[in-house]
Design a protein around this motif. Structure first.
Motif, short mmCIF file in Angstrom:
data_model
loop_
_atom_site.label_atom_id
_atom_site.label_comp_id
_atom_site.label_asym_id
_atom_site.label_seq_id
_atom_site.Cartn_x
_atom_site.Cartn_y
_atom_site.Cartn_z
N MET A 69 -11.69 -10.78 -2.76
CA MET A 69 -12.03 -9.36 -2.67
C MET A 69 -11.36 -8.57 -3.80
O MET A 69 -10.14 -8.61 -3.95
N LEU A 70 -12.16 -7.92 -4.62
CA LEU A 70 -11.67 -7.07 -5.73
C LEU A 70 -10.75 -7.83 -6.69
O LEU A 70 -9.95 -7.23 -7.38
N GLY A 71 -10.88 -9.13 -6.71
CA GLY A 71 -10.05 -9.94 -7.61
C GLY A 71 -8.64 -10.20 -7.11
O GLY A 71 -7.85 -10.84 -7.79
N LEU A 72 -8.32 -9.70 -5.92
CA LEU A 72 -6.96 -9.88 -5.40
C LEU A 72 -6.64 -11.36 -5.23
O LEU A 72 -7.47 -12.14 -4.79
N LYS A 73 -5.41 -11.74 -5.58
CA LYS A 73 -5.02 -13.14 -5.55
C LYS A 73 -4.67 -13.63 -4.15
O LYS A 73 -4.71 -14.82 -3.88
N LEU A 74 -4.24 -12.70 -3.32
CA LEU A 74 -3.78 -13.12 -1.99
C LEU A 74 -4.28 -12.11 -0.96
O LEU A 74 -4.05 -10.91 -1.11
N LEU A 75 -4.98 -12.61 0.05
CA LEU A 75 -5.48 -11.71 1.07
C LEU A 75 -4.44 -11.54 2.18
O LEU A 75 -3.63 -12.43 2.43
N THR A 76 -4.48 -10.39 2.81
CA THR A 76 -3.51 -10.06 3.86
C THR A 76 -3.77 -10.88 5.12
O THR A 76 -4.91 -11.02 5.55
N ASP A 77 -2.70 -11.41 5.68
CA ASP A 77 -2.78 -12.11 6.96
C ASP A 77 -3.23 -11.10 8.03
O ASP A 77 -2.59 -10.06 8.19
N PRO A 78 -4.32 -11.41 8.75
CA PRO A 78 -4.83 -10.45 9.74
C PRO A 78 -3.80 -10.06 10.80
O PRO A 78 -3.92 -9.01 11.42
N ARG A 79 -2.76 -10.88 10.98
CA ARG A 79 -1.74 -10.54 11.98
C ARG A 79 -1.00 -9.26 11.62
O ARG A 79 -0.41 -8.61 12.48
N TRP A 80 -1.05 -8.89 10.33
CA TRP A 80 -0.43 -7.63 9.92
C TRP A 80 -1.08 -6.46 10.68
O TRP A 80 -0.39 -5.49 11.04
N ALA A 81 -2.39 -6.57 10.95
CA ALA A 81 -3.09 -5.49 11.66
C ALA A 81 -2.52 -5.29 13.06
O ALA A 81 -2.45 -4.16 13.57
N ASN A 82 -2.10 -6.38 13.69
CA ASN A 82 -1.49 -6.26 15.03
C ASN A 82 -0.14 -5.55 14.95
O ASN A 82 0.20 -4.76 15.83
N ILE A 83 0.60 -5.85 13.88
CA ILE A 83 1.88 -5.16 13.69
C ILE A 83 1.61 -3.67 13.51
O ILE A 83 2.26 -2.82 14.12
N ALA A 84 0.62 -3.38 12.68
CA ALA A 84 0.28 -1.97 12.42
C ALA A 84 -0.14 -1.28 13.71
O ALA A 84 0.28 -0.15 14.00
N GLU A 85 -0.96 -1.96 14.49
CA GLU A 85 -1.49 -1.33 15.71
C GLU A 85 -0.40 -1.12 16.76
O GLU A 85 -0.54 -0.27 17.64
N SER A 86 0.67 -1.88 16.65
CA SER A 86 1.74 -1.74 17.62
C SER A 86 2.52 -0.43 17.45
O SER A 86 3.28 -0.03 18.33
N ASN A 87 2.32 0.24 16.33
CA ASN A 87 3.02 1.51 16.09
C ASN A 87 2.11 2.44 15.30
O ASN A 87 2.28 2.66 14.10
N LEU A 88 1.11 3.00 16.00
CA LEU A 88 0.09 3.81 15.32
C LEU A 88 0.68 5.07 14.71
O LEU A 88 0.26 5.50 13.64
N GLU A 89 1.66 5.66 15.39
CA GLU A 89 2.24 6.89 14.84
C GLU A 89 2.87 6.62 13.46
O GLU A 89 2.72 7.41 12.53
N GLU A 90 3.50 5.47 13.35
CA GLU A 90 4.15 5.11 12.08
C GLU A 90 3.13 4.81 10.99
O GLU A 90 3.24 5.32 9.86
N ILE A 91 2.12 4.01 11.31
CA ILE A 91 1.14 3.66 10.26
C ILE A 91 0.36 4.90 9.84
O ILE A 91 0.06 5.08 8.65
#
Ligand SMILES: [Fe+2]
Ligand SMILES: [Fe+2]
Length: 193
Positions: free
Chosen positions: A1-23
């Motif tokens: 995607m867009l030439g990026l060398k490393l894609l984000t591990d989808p588990r990061w989204a769970n971390i983000a969702e665990s603290n919506l106010e912060e993200i």
């Protein structure tokens, strides 16, 4: 995607969702910084009429994004926290060439902006695809499309206005550097964390 060398591990989204106010707080400030960056590029390169026009649109759009995120924060009864330090962006800033000719610095500033847009776009896609909150999933899908357009605009102007920089080669260096850098992230509830 867009030439990026490393894609984000989808588990990061769970971390983000665990603290919506912060993200959401971190995200709001990312939009503000993107607007500020576009304004700075305009201020230093005002002789390029088409660039000023396009980056004015981007600055306005980024502040519209800021407003949208702030509306969500308010609707949900959250508080917009203080501006967060963005370590990832600070590392990219260090990689950006500030010496050399005025044109060299200008082109690298555009690539710095394109790099952040590309990764932000990818992070929004990961959020959109993995988050359980339906309102935010749609919101992040729309933003992903918008940030992809910004990425293209910054790269286009780098190619148009370069004097000596081989933009394709330098962009490869950016992608390689970012691919290494991003390995240290993906563990925090921030857009680039
Ligand atoms: Fe944005
Ligand atoms: Fe953007």
């Amino acid at each position: 995607m867009l030439g990026l060398k490393l894609l984000t591990d989808p588990r990061w989204a769970n971390i983000a969702e665990s603290n919506l106010e912060e993200i959401l707080t971190d995200h709001a400030w990312c939009e503000q910084k993107a607007a500020t960056n576009a304004i700075t590029i305009i201020a230093y390169n005002s002789e390029h009429e088409d660039l000023v026009t396009a980056l004015t649109d981007i600055a306005i759009e980024e502040m519209e994004h800021f407003k949208m995120v702030h509306e969500i924060i308010k609707q949900r009864g959250y508080t917009l926290g203080r501006e967060r330090k963005d370590d990832y962006v600070n590392q990219l800033f260090k990689f950006m060439k500030k010496d050399g000719s005025r044109n060299d610095a200008f082109i690298d500033r555009l690539l710095f902006a394109a790099m952040i847009e590309a990764r932000s776009c990818e992070r929004f896609r990961v959020l959109s695809d993995n988050i359980k909150d339906e309102e935010l999933a749609v919101f992040y899908r729309d933003l992903m499309i918008s940030e992809a357009g910004h990425y293209t605009t910054f790269l286009k102007f780098a190619k148009k206005y370069t004097e000596k920089v081989d933009v394709d080669q330098r962009w490869k260096e950016w992608l390689d550097f970012e691919g290494q850098l991003i390995q240290n992230y993906g563990k925090q509830e921030t857009v680039h964390g």
